[in-house]
Design a protein around this motif. Structure first.
Motif, PDB file in Angstrom:
ATOM      1  N   ALA A   1      45.661  52.722  44.207  1.00 61.51           N
ATOM      2  CA  ALA A   1      46.813  51.881  43.885  1.00 61.51           C
ATOM      3  C   ALA A   1      47.822  51.866  45.028  1.00 61.51           C
ATOM      4  CB  ALA A   1      47.475  52.371  42.597  1.00 61.51           C
ATOM      5  N   ARG A   2      48.032  53.019  45.666  1.00 56.76           N
ATOM      6  CA  ARG A   2      48.979  53.068  46.789  1.00 56.76           C
ATOM      7  C   ARG A   2      48.454  52.246  47.970  1.00 56.76           C
ATOM      8  NH1 ARG A   2      49.823  58.420  44.743  1.00 56.76           N
ATOM      9  NH2 ARG A   2      51.995  58.622  44.061  1.00 56.76           N
ATOM     10  N   LEU A   3      47.157  52.324  48.213  1.00 56.50           N
ATOM     11  CA  LEU A   3      46.578  51.528  49.296  1.00 56.50           C
ATOM     12  C   LEU A   3      46.650  50.040  48.985  1.00 56.50           C
ATOM     13  CD1 LEU A   3      43.400  53.618  50.232  1.00 56.50           C
ATOM     14  CD2 LEU A   3      45.543  53.448  51.510  1.00 56.50           C
ATOM     15  N   PHE A   4      46.348  49.673  47.744  1.00 55.09           N
ATOM     16  CA  PHE A   4      46.439  48.264  47.354  1.00 55.09           C
ATOM     17  C   PHE A   4      47.875  47.767  47.473  1.00 55.09           C
ATOM     18  CE2 PHE A   4      42.686  49.103  44.262  1.00 55.09           C
ATOM     19  CZ  PHE A   4      41.779  48.945  45.302  1.00 55.09           C
ATOM     20  N   ALA A   5      48.834  48.627  47.122  1.00 54.91           N
ATOM     21  CA  ALA A   5      50.243  48.243  47.215  1.00 54.91           C
ATOM     22  C   ALA A   5      50.648  47.998  48.665  1.00 54.91           C
ATOM     23  CB  ALA A   5      51.127  49.324  46.593  1.00 54.91           C
ATOM     24  N   GLU A   6      50.122  48.813  49.567  1.00 54.62           N
ATOM     25  CA  GLU A   6      50.479  48.699  50.985  1.00 54.62           C
ATOM     26  C   GLU A   6      49.772  47.545  51.683  1.00 54.62           C
ATOM     27  OE1 GLU A   6      49.369  52.459  52.560  1.00 54.62           O
ATOM     28  OE2 GLU A   6      50.898  53.585  51.446  1.00 54.62           O
ATOM     29  N   ARG A   7      48.467  47.369  51.387  1.00 56.84           N
ATOM     30  CA  ARG A   7      47.652  46.429  52.157  1.00 56.84           C
ATOM     31  C   ARG A   7      47.165  45.225  51.355  1.00 56.84           C
ATOM     32  NH1 ARG A   7      43.275  50.710  54.650  1.00 56.84           N
ATOM     33  NH2 ARG A   7      44.710  52.472  54.995  1.00 56.84           N
ATOM     34  N   GLY A   8      47.165  45.342  50.041  1.00 54.68           N
ATOM     35  CA  GLY A   8      46.575  44.321  49.198  1.00 54.68           C
ATOM     36  C   GLY A   8      45.133  44.672  48.866  1.00 54.68           C
ATOM     37  N   TYR A   9      44.694  44.288  47.684  1.00 51.09           N
ATOM     38  CA  TYR A   9      43.356  44.635  47.199  1.00 51.09           C
ATOM     39  C   TYR A   9      42.266  44.203  48.176  1.00 51.09           C
ATOM     40  CZ  TYR A   9      39.162  44.412  44.237  1.00 51.09           C
ATOM     41  OH  TYR A   9      37.893  44.543  43.739  1.00 51.09           O
ATOM     42  N   ASP A  10      42.356  42.986  48.688  1.00 54.11           N
ATOM     43  CA  ASP A  10      41.285  42.425  49.520  1.00 54.11           C
ATOM     44  C   ASP A  10      41.098  43.182  50.831  1.00 54.11           C
ATOM     45  OD1 ASP A  10      41.068  40.564  47.521  1.00 54.11           O
ATOM     46  OD2 ASP A  10      42.093  38.973  48.614  1.00 54.11           O
TER      47      ASP A  10
ATOM     48  N   TYR B   1      46.820  46.691  38.298  1.00 55.74           N
ATOM     49  CA  TYR B   1      46.207  45.463  37.813  1.00 55.74           C
ATOM     50  C   TYR B   1      47.139  44.253  37.683  1.00 55.74           C
ATOM     51  CZ  TYR B   1      44.242  42.181  34.435  1.00 55.74           C
ATOM     52  OH  TYR B   1      43.847  41.055  33.798  1.00 55.74           O
ATOM     53  N   PRO B   2      48.298  44.364  37.012  1.00 50.58           N
ATOM     54  CA  PRO B   2      49.113  43.157  36.843  1.00 50.58           C
ATOM     55  C   PRO B   2      49.476  42.481  38.162  1.00 50.58           C
ATOM     56  CG  PRO B   2      49.862  44.859  35.356  1.00 50.58           C
ATOM     57  CD  PRO B   2      48.864  45.517  36.297  1.00 50.58           C
ATOM     58  N   ALA B   3      49.934  43.266  39.127  1.00 53.43           N
ATOM     59  CA  ALA B   3      50.338  42.679  40.409  1.00 53.43           C
ATOM     60  C   ALA B   3      49.149  42.220  41.235  1.00 53.43           C
ATOM     61  CB  ALA B   3      51.171  43.689  41.201  1.00 53.43           C
ATOM     62  N   GLN B   4      48.125  43.053  41.322  1.00 54.21           N
ATOM     63  CA  GLN B   4      46.992  42.712  42.188  1.00 54.21           C
ATOM     64  C   GLN B   4      46.157  41.563  41.633  1.00 54.21           C
ATOM     65  OE1 GLN B   4      46.297  43.840  45.362  1.00 54.21           O
ATOM     66  NE2 GLN B   4      48.376  44.622  45.101  1.00 54.21           N
ATOM     67  N   SER B   5      46.109  41.400  40.313  1.00 56.89           N
ATOM     68  CA  SER B   5      45.350  40.278  39.753  1.00 56.89           C
ATOM     69  C   SER B   5      46.074  38.957  39.975  1.00 56.89           C
ATOM     70  CB  SER B   5      45.090  40.491  38.253  1.00 56.89           C
ATOM     71  OG  SER B   5      46.287  40.432  37.509  1.00 56.89           O
ATOM     72  N   VAL B   6      47.372  39.023  40.245  1.00 57.17           N
ATOM     73  CA  VAL B   6      48.127  37.826  40.627  1.00 57.17           C
ATOM     74  C   VAL B   6      47.959  37.558  42.116  1.00 57.17           C
ATOM     75  CG1 VAL B   6      50.465  36.884  40.908  1.00 57.17           C
ATOM     76  CG2 VAL B   6      49.830  38.022  38.774  1.00 57.17           C
ATOM     77  N   GLN B   7      47.939  38.622  42.904  1.00 60.15           N
ATOM     78  CA  GLN B   7      47.929  38.494  44.358  1.00 60.15           C
ATOM     79  C   GLN B   7      46.553  38.198  44.930  1.00 60.15           C
ATOM     80  OE1 GLN B   7      48.858  42.093  46.816  1.00 60.15           O
ATOM     81  NE2 GLN B   7      50.617  40.881  47.467  1.00 60.15           N
ATOM     82  N   SER B   8      45.502  38.760  44.359  1.00 54.06           N
ATOM     83  CA  SER B   8      44.154  38.646  44.919  1.00 54.06           C
ATOM     84  C   SER B   8      43.298  37.655  44.129  1.00 54.06           C
ATOM     85  CB  SER B   8      43.462  40.013  44.917  1.00 54.06           C
ATOM     86  OG  SER B   8      42.081  39.881  45.172  1.00 54.06           O
ATOM     87  N   ASP B   9      42.814  36.612  44.808  1.00 54.47           N
ATOM     88  CA  ASP B   9      41.929  35.645  44.153  1.00 54.47           C
ATOM     89  C   ASP B   9      40.605  36.294  43.751  1.00 54.47           C
ATOM     90  OD1 ASP B   9      43.792  33.626  44.429  1.00 54.47           O
ATOM     91  OD2 ASP B   9      42.923  32.844  46.290  1.00 54.47           O
ATOM     92  N   VAL B  10      40.139  37.238  44.568  1.00 53.64           N
ATOM     93  CA  VAL B  10      38.876  37.921  44.265  1.00 53.64           C
ATOM     94  C   VAL B  10      39.014  38.720  42.976  1.00 53.64           C
ATOM     95  CG1 VAL B  10      37.252  39.691  45.038  1.00 53.64           C
ATOM     96  CG2 VAL B  10      38.181  38.044  46.676  1.00 53.64           C
ATOM     97  N   LEU B  11      40.063  39.522  42.878  1.00 52.33           N
ATOM     98  CA  LEU B  11      40.267  40.329  41.683  1.00 52.33           C
ATOM     99  C   LEU B  11      40.567  39.446  40.486  1.00 52.33           C
ATOM    100  CD1 LEU B  11      40.409  43.154  40.500  1.00 52.33           C
ATOM    101  CD2 LEU B  11      42.830  43.214  41.107  1.00 52.33           C
ATOM    102  N   ARG B  12      41.225  38.324  40.724  1.00 52.66           N
ATOM    103  CA  ARG B  12      41.550  37.414  39.628  1.00 52.66           C
ATOM    104  C   ARG B  12      40.277  36.938  38.921  1.00 52.66           C
ATOM    105  NH1 ARG B  12      46.095  36.305  36.749  1.00 52.66           N
ATOM    106  NH2 ARG B  12      46.055  34.220  35.869  1.00 52.66           N
ATOM    107  N   ARG B  13      39.255  36.668  39.676  1.00 50.32           N
ATOM    108  CA  ARG B  13      38.002  36.204  39.076  1.00 50.32           C
ATOM    109  C   ARG B  13      37.400  37.289  38.181  1.00 50.32           C
ATOM    110  NH1 ARG B  13      37.436  33.662  44.174  1.00 50.32           N
ATOM    111  NH2 ARG B  13      36.152  35.344  45.032  1.00 50.32           N
ATOM    112  N   TYR B  14      37.460  38.530  38.636  1.00 51.87           N
ATOM    113  CA  TYR B  14      36.960  39.623  37.809  1.00 51.87           C
ATOM    114  C   TYR B  14      37.806  39.780  36.542  1.00 51.87           C
ATOM    115  CZ  TYR B  14      33.731  41.396  41.356  1.00 51.87           C
ATOM    116  OH  TYR B  14      32.698  41.545  42.238  1.00 51.87           O
ATOM    117  N   ALA B  15      39.111  39.642  36.696  1.00 51.70           N
ATOM    118  CA  ALA B  15      40.019  39.798  35.565  1.00 51.70           C
ATOM    119  C   ALA B  15      39.776  38.717  34.514  1.00 51.70           C
ATOM    120  CB  ALA B  15      41.469  39.749  36.046  1.00 51.70           C
TER     121      ALA B  15
END
Length: 216
Positions: A24-33, A113-127
């Motif tokens: 989560a800290r890495l995703f917050a810093e760099r983004g999921y993708d 999840y809430p923030a990254q599913s908004v930010q990442s199109d890839v994760l959005r598809r999984y969500a």
């Protein structure tokens, strides 16, 4: 004294939680993708395989509670009181989720999840795929408790409930990313969720009345 098996399970839970927090800290810093599974392993100081042992795929690092969420929503509908609609049964779950979002660690929230599913199109598809599965499970529960309803009608009501959940999640995610005050948002979300679920409950009851009239 704790049994050896109990200590092992506790250690596994702690390791899993630590890996999820590191991710989560890495995703917050760099983004999921921009984060790879190997990045999580290095940041956590463990072997790559250790991460895969707990999280078989990258989306699992964000959606690791998906199955638990699905089962919780299915049971809420399947085990609801006879005088409750599916939307009535969902109210407690939705309000609990809203309060849980407020209690999130601010340092991790941007990577969850809430923030990254908004930010990442890839994760959005999984969500969204998970939400589809969740709607299927809820529809099956409605069909089991209300066999007089056609499956299509049950699926339509299930989709409404899932839409409310996803809309709440999206608003929280957007607020986290923009730095909006979550306390104020939480208060409004409780109000909006109630309006949406009361409307869904009324529609469900109206549908049941129409179906009952047609079978007389």
């Amino acid at each position: 004294m704790s049994a050896p098996g109990g200590r092992r399970e506790q250690k596994k839970r702690e390791t899993r939680g630590r890996l999820a927090d590191v991710a989560a800290r890495l995703f917050a810093e760099r983004g999921y993708d921009a984060v790879a599974m190997t990045d999580v392993a290095r940041a956590a100081g463990v072997a790559d395989q250790t991460v895969y042992n707990y999280f078989p795929t990258k989306p699992d690092l964000v959606l690791d509670l998906a199955e638990e969420m699905l089962e919780r929503s299915r049971r809420a509908v399947a085990e609801r009181a006879p005088d409750q609609t599916p939307a009535d049964a969902f109210r407690e779950l939705v309000h609990q989720d809203i309060d849980d979002f407020l209690r999130e660690d601010p340092s991790l929230a941007r990577g969850e999840y809430p923030a990254q599913s908004v930010q990442s199109d890839v994760l959005r598809r999984y969500a969204l795929r998970f939400r589809h599965d969740q709607a299927d499970a809820i529809a099956a529960a409605i069909t089991s408790t209300d066999p007089d309803l056609p499956p299509l009608v049950a699926r339509a009501h299930a989709s409404v409930l899932v839409t409310v959940i996803q809309a709440v999640t999206d608003r929280v995610g957007a607020a986290v990313l923009s730095g909006t005050d979550l306390a104020s948002l939480t208060e409004q979300l409780h109000i909006d969720a109630d309006v949406a679920l009361v409307d869904a409950a009324e529609n469900f009851r109206a549908t049941k009345r129409r179906m009952s009239a047609q079978t007389r």
